[in-house]
Design an enzyme around this catalytic site. Structure first.
Site, short mmCIF file in Angstrom:
data_model
loop_
_atom_site.label_atom_id
_atom_site.label_comp_id
_atom_site.label_asym_id
_atom_site.label_seq_id
_atom_site.Cartn_x
_atom_site.Cartn_y
_atom_site.Cartn_z
N LYS A 109 -14.21 -30.34 40.89
CA LYS A 109 -15.24 -29.31 40.73
C LYS A 109 -16.62 -29.97 40.60
O LYS A 109 -16.94 -30.53 39.56
CB LYS A 109 -14.96 -28.42 39.51
CG LYS A 109 -16.08 -27.38 39.29
CD LYS A 109 -15.71 -26.33 38.28
CE LYS A 109 -15.80 -26.78 36.85
NZ LYS A 109 -17.13 -27.28 36.44
N GLU A 111 -20.87 -29.14 40.70
CA GLU A 111 -21.72 -27.98 40.41
C GLU A 111 -22.76 -27.83 41.51
O GLU A 111 -23.39 -28.82 41.89
CB GLU A 111 -22.42 -28.17 39.06
CG GLU A 111 -21.47 -28.21 37.88
CD GLU A 111 -22.19 -28.47 36.55
OE1 GLU A 111 -23.44 -28.53 36.52
OE2 GLU A 111 -21.48 -28.61 35.54
N GLU A 178 -20.86 -19.36 35.69
CA GLU A 178 -21.17 -19.62 34.27
C GLU A 178 -22.51 -19.00 33.89
O GLU A 178 -23.47 -19.02 34.67
CB GLU A 178 -21.20 -21.14 33.99
CG GLU A 178 -21.59 -21.44 32.54
CD GLU A 178 -21.31 -22.86 32.09
OE1 GLU A 178 -20.75 -23.66 32.84
OE2 GLU A 178 -21.67 -23.15 30.91
#
Ligand code: KIV
Length: 263
Positions: A109, A111, A178
Site C-alpha cells: 500500500k 499513499e 482516510e
C-alpha cells in the site's frame, strides 16, 4: 480458509481490516479479520516517532515478515514507507518486489492519488497487487499542513474523488479512504467498483480499518475522533507491572515455586 485478493470485493458483508505489527498480535487478530495491514503507523505506535516519515523499508520488512508468519487466514498487506516509491515507478517496483519477497505479503500500500496512478499501473502490470490510499495521507503531512480532514468544499471533494478514481483505473484492488468528510467518502464508495476501506470516512464504505493499539487503548500519544477504543488496556498493563515491581521489591516474588530445584 486463506483469504486472497479475489475475496476482497464489494458485497453485502463489510470487509474487516485492522493493523498488526508483531507476531503475538497477528496471531490474535488473524482469525477475526479479513485483512491485516502492517501499516507504517508502526513508526508512531511501535517506535514512538512523531509521524510516519522516519519509517524505513527495513522496519516494514521485519514487522511484515513477523505478521505474515503468524497469519494463516487474513490477507496481509504491507505499507510502502515514505521515500520508497515517489521518485520513479522503477524504484517503486524494485522496493515493492523486495517487500513482497522478504515478507511473503500479498500486496503493498503506497499513499497517493492521481499523481501516483502511473506508478500503481506499473506495479500492477508487473505482478504487484496494490491497495490504494487517498484522502488524508499521513506521509504527506508536510504538504497538507498537518493531519487535516480532506474533501471539504467542491474542489476538495472533487480532488479526493478524482484521486480514488485514478487509483481504481490504475488497477488497485481496493482503496483506503482516510480522514475524509462523510458524504464524499460515501459518494466515492458509490462511484467505484473496487471496495473502499474507510478510516475516519463513512459507515457506507465497503470495509473499515483502524489501528489495533488505538482500539485496545494502548496508544495514548494521540487518539483521533474516529478511533473507537473497545478496551482500556494501558491501565491494566500498568497495574500488572506495578504489582510485579511491588512483589520484587518486597521479596514476595519469586517464590520457591517459580524456581528449578535439583532432582
Ligand atoms: O499506517 C496505517 O496504519 C494506515 C492505516 C491506518 C490506514 O495506513
Amino acid at each position: 480458509m486463506k483469504i486472497s485478493i479475489k475475496d476482497i470485493v464489494k458485497g453485502n458483508k463489510p470487509i474487516v481490516c485492522l493493523t498488526s505489527y508483531t507476531a503475538p498480535m497477528a496471531k490474535i487478530v488473524d482469525p477475526l479479520v479479513d485483512l491485516i495491514l502492517v501499516g507504517d503507523s508502526l513508526g508512531m505506535v511501535v517506535y514512538g516517532f512523531e509521524n510516519t516519515l522516519p519509517v524505513t523499508i527495513d522496519m516494514m520488512i521485519a514487522h511484515g515478515a513477523a505478521v505474515v508468519r503468524n497469519a494463516e487466514h487474513a490477507l496481509v498487506v504491507v505499507d510502502m514507507p515514505f521515500g520508497t516509491y515517489e521518485h520513479s515507478k522503477e524504484e517503486a517496483l524494485k522496493n515493492a518486489q523486495r517487500i513482497m519477497k522478504e515478507t511473503g505479503c500479498a500486496a503493498v500500500k503506497p499513499e497517493g492519488g492521481e499523481e501516483l496512478a502511473e506508478t500503481v499501473r506499473y506495479l500492477v502490470d508487473n505482478g504487484v497487487p496494490v491497495m490504494g490510499h487517498v484522502g488524508l495521507m499521513p506521509q504527506s503531512i508536510e504538504k497538507m499542513g498537518g493531519f487535516k480532514i480532506q474533501g471539504r468544499g467542491d474542489a476538495g471533494a472533487q480532488k479526493v474523488m478524482a484521486d480514488a478514481k485514478a487509483i481504481e483505473a490504475a488497477g488497485a484492488f481496493c482503496v483506503v479512504i482516510e480522514g475524509t468528510i462523510e458524504p464524499v467518502a460515501k459518494d466515492i464508495t458509490e462511484a467505484l467498483t473496487i471496495p473502499t476501506i474507510g478510516i475516519g470516512a463513512s459507515p457506507a464504505c465497503d470495509g473499515q480499518i483502524l489501528v489495533v493499539d488505538d482500539i485496545l487503548g494502548m496508544f495514548s500519544a494521540f487518539t483521533p475522533k474516529f478511533a473507537k477504543r473497545y478496551v482500556e488496556l494501558a491501565p491494566i498493563v500498568a497495574n500488572a507491572v506495578k504489582t510485579y515491581a511491588d512483589e520484587v521489591r518486597s521479596g514476595t516474588f519469586p517464590t520457591i515455586g517459580h524456581c528449578f530445584l535439583p532432582k
